[in-house]
Design a protein around this motif. Structure first.
Motif, PDB file in Angstrom:
ATOM      1  N   VAL A  48       0.839  -1.204   0.000  1.00  8.65           N
ATOM      2  CA  VAL A  48       0.000   0.000   0.000  1.00  8.65           C
ATOM      3  C   VAL A  48       0.873   1.254   0.000  1.00  8.65           C
ATOM      4  CG1 VAL A  48      -1.706   1.304   1.321  1.00  8.65           C
ATOM      5  CG2 VAL A  48      -2.001  -1.145   0.985  1.00  8.65           C
ATOM      6  N   VAL A  49       1.960   1.245   0.759  1.00 14.47           N
ATOM      7  CA  VAL A  49       2.875   2.395   0.747  1.00 14.47           C
ATOM      8  C   VAL A  49       3.404   2.608  -0.674  1.00 14.47           C
ATOM      9  CG1 VAL A  49       5.108   3.258   1.560  1.00 14.47           C
ATOM     10  CG2 VAL A  49       3.510   2.235   3.174  1.00 14.47           C
ATOM     11  N   GLY A  50       3.754   1.539  -1.360  1.00 17.65           N
ATOM     12  CA  GLY A  50       4.231   1.646  -2.730  1.00 17.65           C
ATOM     13  C   GLY A  50       3.170   2.153  -3.694  1.00 17.65           C
ATOM     14  N   THR A  74      -8.229   8.923  -6.776  1.00 16.70           N
ATOM     15  CA  THR A  74      -8.507   8.640  -8.180  1.00 16.70           C
ATOM     16  C   THR A  74      -8.288   9.868  -9.052  1.00 16.70           C
ATOM     17  OG1 THR A  74     -10.854   9.056  -7.780  1.00 16.70           O
ATOM     18  CG2 THR A  74     -10.115   6.757  -7.718  1.00 16.70           C
ATOM     19  N   THR A  75      -8.339  11.070  -8.467  1.00 15.39           N
ATOM     20  CA  THR A  75      -8.079  12.271  -9.253  1.00 15.39           C
ATOM     21  C   THR A  75      -6.621  12.343  -9.698  1.00 15.39           C
ATOM     22  OG1 THR A  75      -7.615  13.586  -7.277  1.00 15.39           O
ATOM     23  CG2 THR A  75      -9.888  13.576  -8.075  1.00 15.39           C
ATOM     24  N   LEU A  76      -5.755  11.552  -9.058  1.00 16.10           N
ATOM     25  CA  LEU A  76      -4.346  11.479  -9.453  1.00 16.10           C
ATOM     26  C   LEU A  76      -4.062  10.257 -10.319  1.00 16.10           C
ATOM     27  CD1 LEU A  76      -2.562  12.429  -6.104  1.00 16.10           C
ATOM     28  CD2 LEU A  76      -2.996  13.879  -8.087  1.00 16.10           C
ATOM     29  N   GLY A  77      -5.088   9.482 -10.624  1.00 17.97           N
ATOM     30  CA  GLY A  77      -4.899   8.299 -11.445  1.00 17.97           C
ATOM     31  C   GLY A  77      -4.809   7.010 -10.660  1.00 17.97           C
ATOM     32  N   TYR A  78      -5.167   7.042  -9.385  1.00 21.13           N
ATOM     33  CA  TYR A  78      -5.127   5.837  -8.562  1.00 21.13           C
ATOM     34  C   TYR A  78      -6.203   4.867  -9.012  1.00 21.13           C
ATOM     35  CZ  TYR A  78      -5.270   2.879  -4.402  1.00 21.13           C
ATOM     36  OH  TYR A  78      -5.245   1.809  -3.539  1.00 21.13           O
ATOM     37  N   THR A  79      -5.803   3.632  -9.224  1.00 20.04           N
ATOM     38  CA  THR A  79      -6.774   2.590  -9.535  1.00 20.04           C
ATOM     39  C   THR A  79      -7.055   1.816  -8.257  1.00 20.04           C
ATOM     40  OG1 THR A  79      -5.004   1.102 -10.187  1.00 20.04           O
ATOM     41  CG2 THR A  79      -6.061   2.373 -11.933  1.00 20.04           C
ATOM     42  N   SER A  80      -8.128   1.114  -8.239  1.00 25.18           N
ATOM     43  CA  SER A  80      -8.543   0.435  -7.014  1.00 25.18           C
ATOM     44  C   SER A  80      -7.556  -0.653  -6.611  1.00 25.18           C
ATOM     45  CB  SER A  80      -9.932  -0.171  -7.192  1.00 25.18           C
ATOM     46  OG  SER A  80      -9.893  -1.171  -8.183  1.00 25.18           O
ATOM     47  N   SER A  81      -7.555  -0.945  -5.335  1.00 28.77           N
ATOM     48  CA  SER A  81      -6.713  -1.993  -4.769  1.00 28.77           C
ATOM     49  C   SER A  81      -7.583  -2.843  -3.865  1.00 28.77           C
ATOM     50  CB  SER A  81      -5.574  -1.364  -3.960  1.00 28.77           C
ATOM     51  OG  SER A  81      -4.879  -2.348  -3.232  1.00 28.77           O
ATOM     52  N   ASP A  82      -7.326  -4.142  -3.826  1.00 28.93           N
ATOM     53  CA  ASP A  82      -8.114  -4.998  -2.953  1.00 28.93           C
ATOM     54  C   ASP A  82      -7.698  -4.872  -1.493  1.00 28.93           C
ATOM     55  OD1 ASP A  82      -5.678  -6.255  -3.282  1.00 28.93           O
ATOM     56  OD2 ASP A  82      -6.527  -8.265  -3.320  1.00 28.93           O
ATOM     57  N   ASP A 105      -8.023  -2.003   4.287  1.00 30.69           N
ATOM     58  CA  ASP A 105      -9.287  -2.675   4.573  1.00 30.69           C
ATOM     59  C   ASP A 105      -9.483  -3.717   3.477  1.00 30.69           C
ATOM     60  OD1 ASP A 105     -11.580  -3.237   5.947  1.00 30.69           O
ATOM     61  OD2 ASP A 105     -12.628  -1.393   5.449  1.00 30.69           O
ATOM     62  N   GLY A 106     -10.669  -4.198   3.321  1.00 25.14           N
ATOM     63  CA  GLY A 106     -10.932  -5.165   2.262  1.00 25.14           C
ATOM     64  C   GLY A 106     -10.253  -6.493   2.523  1.00 25.14           C
ATOM     65  N   ASN A 107      -9.341  -6.899   1.645  1.00 29.69           N
ATOM     66  CA  ASN A 107      -8.662  -8.182   1.760  1.00 29.69           C
ATOM     67  C   ASN A 107      -7.388  -8.121   2.579  1.00 29.69           C
ATOM     68  OD1 ASN A 107     -10.573  -9.527   0.213  1.00 29.69           O
ATOM     69  ND2 ASN A 107      -9.504  -9.161  -1.692  1.00 29.69           N
ATOM     70  N   ALA A 108      -7.161  -7.015   3.263  1.00 26.92           N
ATOM     71  CA  ALA A 108      -5.960  -6.904   4.094  1.00 26.92           C
ATOM     72  C   ALA A 108      -6.051  -7.853   5.283  1.00 26.92           C
ATOM     73  CB  ALA A 108      -5.785  -5.472   4.590  1.00 26.92           C
ATOM     74  N   SER A 109      -4.910  -8.265   5.752  1.00 21.80           N
ATOM     75  CA  SER A 109      -4.842  -9.141   6.922  1.00 21.80           C
ATOM     76  C   SER A 109      -5.539  -8.479   8.102  1.00 21.80           C
ATOM     77  CB  SER A 109      -3.370  -9.404   7.254  1.00 21.80           C
ATOM     78  OG  SER A 109      -3.248 -10.046   8.495  1.00 21.80           O
ATOM     79  N   SER A 110      -6.148  -9.260   8.960  1.00 18.15           N
ATOM     80  CA  SER A 110      -6.869  -8.692  10.100  1.00 18.15           C
ATOM     81  C   SER A 110      -5.946  -7.907  11.026  1.00 18.15           C
ATOM     82  CB  SER A 110      -7.585  -9.796  10.877  1.00 18.15           C
ATOM     83  OG  SER A 110      -6.642 -10.731  11.371  1.00 18.15           O
ATOM     84  N   ILE A 131       2.569   5.973   9.362  1.00 19.91           N
ATOM     85  CA  ILE A 131       1.483   5.008   9.443  1.00 19.91           C
ATOM     86  C   ILE A 131       0.825   5.143  10.795  1.00 19.91           C
ATOM     87  CG2 ILE A 131       0.908   2.551   9.497  1.00 19.91           C
ATOM     88  CD1 ILE A 131       3.170   2.072   7.557  1.00 19.91           C
ATOM     89  N   THR A 132      -0.479   5.260  10.792  1.00 22.66           N
ATOM     90  CA  THR A 132      -1.244   5.247  12.028  1.00 22.66           C
ATOM     91  C   THR A 132      -1.691   3.812  12.238  1.00 22.66           C
ATOM     92  OG1 THR A 132      -2.008   7.485  11.583  1.00 22.66           O
ATOM     93  CG2 THR A 132      -3.185   6.234  13.278  1.00 22.66           C
ATOM     94  N   ALA A 133      -1.283   3.246  13.348  1.00 27.86           N
ATOM     95  CA  ALA A 133      -1.518   1.824  13.612  1.00 27.86           C
ATOM     96  C   ALA A 133      -3.001   1.503  13.628  1.00 27.86           C
ATOM     97  CB  ALA A 133      -0.885   1.430  14.938  1.00 27.86           C
ATOM     98  N   ALA A 134      -3.285   0.272  13.284  1.00 26.77           N
ATOM     99  CA  ALA A 134      -4.656  -0.226  13.300  1.00 26.77           C
ATOM    100  C   ALA A 134      -5.177  -0.237  14.725  1.00 26.77           C
ATOM    101  CB  ALA A 134      -4.704  -1.628  12.702  1.00 26.77           C
TER     102      ALA A 134
END
Length: 152
Positions: A48-50, A74-82, A105-110, A131-134
């Motif tokens: 995600v950082v990359g 998305t205004t910068l051209g970001y495409t979706s990520s799972d 979120d989504g398919n990220a590890s719990s 990074i703000t921790a979960a």
């Protein structure tokens, strides 16, 4: 008369041998599975950082043209990520300063769900990462890549 001897060669494994093999496999699995889960969580945060860091060039280009990027990434051209469910882009502070954020979120590890990756640009054009921790349990500061510390 011939001496008849029975050849009683062992055919197969004894129960104790099988139990030892199962115990060894169990011990190895008890060590390997948590290490693998940590590796997955670390790689997801780094990914995600990359993904977000790749948008710095687009943000710089818009700032050079006098456009103040804001809204979704998305205004910068970001495409979706799972791995990312929520993105935010805010350069409305003026002077070229602003932030890009992505929430895992989504398919990220719990263990890393809910963590927020923030790239911040100051008015001089320097980018920093935090990074703000979960909020949930399972987060470990070792999940953050080098150069992107965990903020309290």
């Amino acid at each position: 008369m011939k001496d008849i001897r029975m050849n009683h060669a062992q055919k197969g494994f004894t129960l104790i041998e099988l139990m030892i093999v199962v115990a060894i496999i169990g011990i190895l699995a008890a060590i390997a599975i948590p290490q693998y889960q940590d590796y997955i969580a670390r790689s997801q945060v780094t990914r995600v950082v990359g993904e977000i860091s790749a948008l710095k060039t687009a943000a710089e280009e818009q700032l050079m043209r006098g456009v103040t990027p804001s809204g979704a990434l998305t205004t910068l051209g970001y495409t979706s990520s799972d791995l990312v469910n929520t993105t935010d882009l805010d350069f409305t502070a003026g002077g070229g300063a602003g932030t890009m954020e992505a929430t895992l979120d989504g398919n990220a590890s719990s263990a890393v769900q809910g963590a927020v990756v923030t790239l911040t640009r100051d008015a001089t054009g320097s980018w920093s990462c935090a990074i703000t921790a979960a909020g949930g349990g399972g987060w470990d500061d070792s999940y953050a890549p080098a150069g992107c510390p965990v903020s309290p």
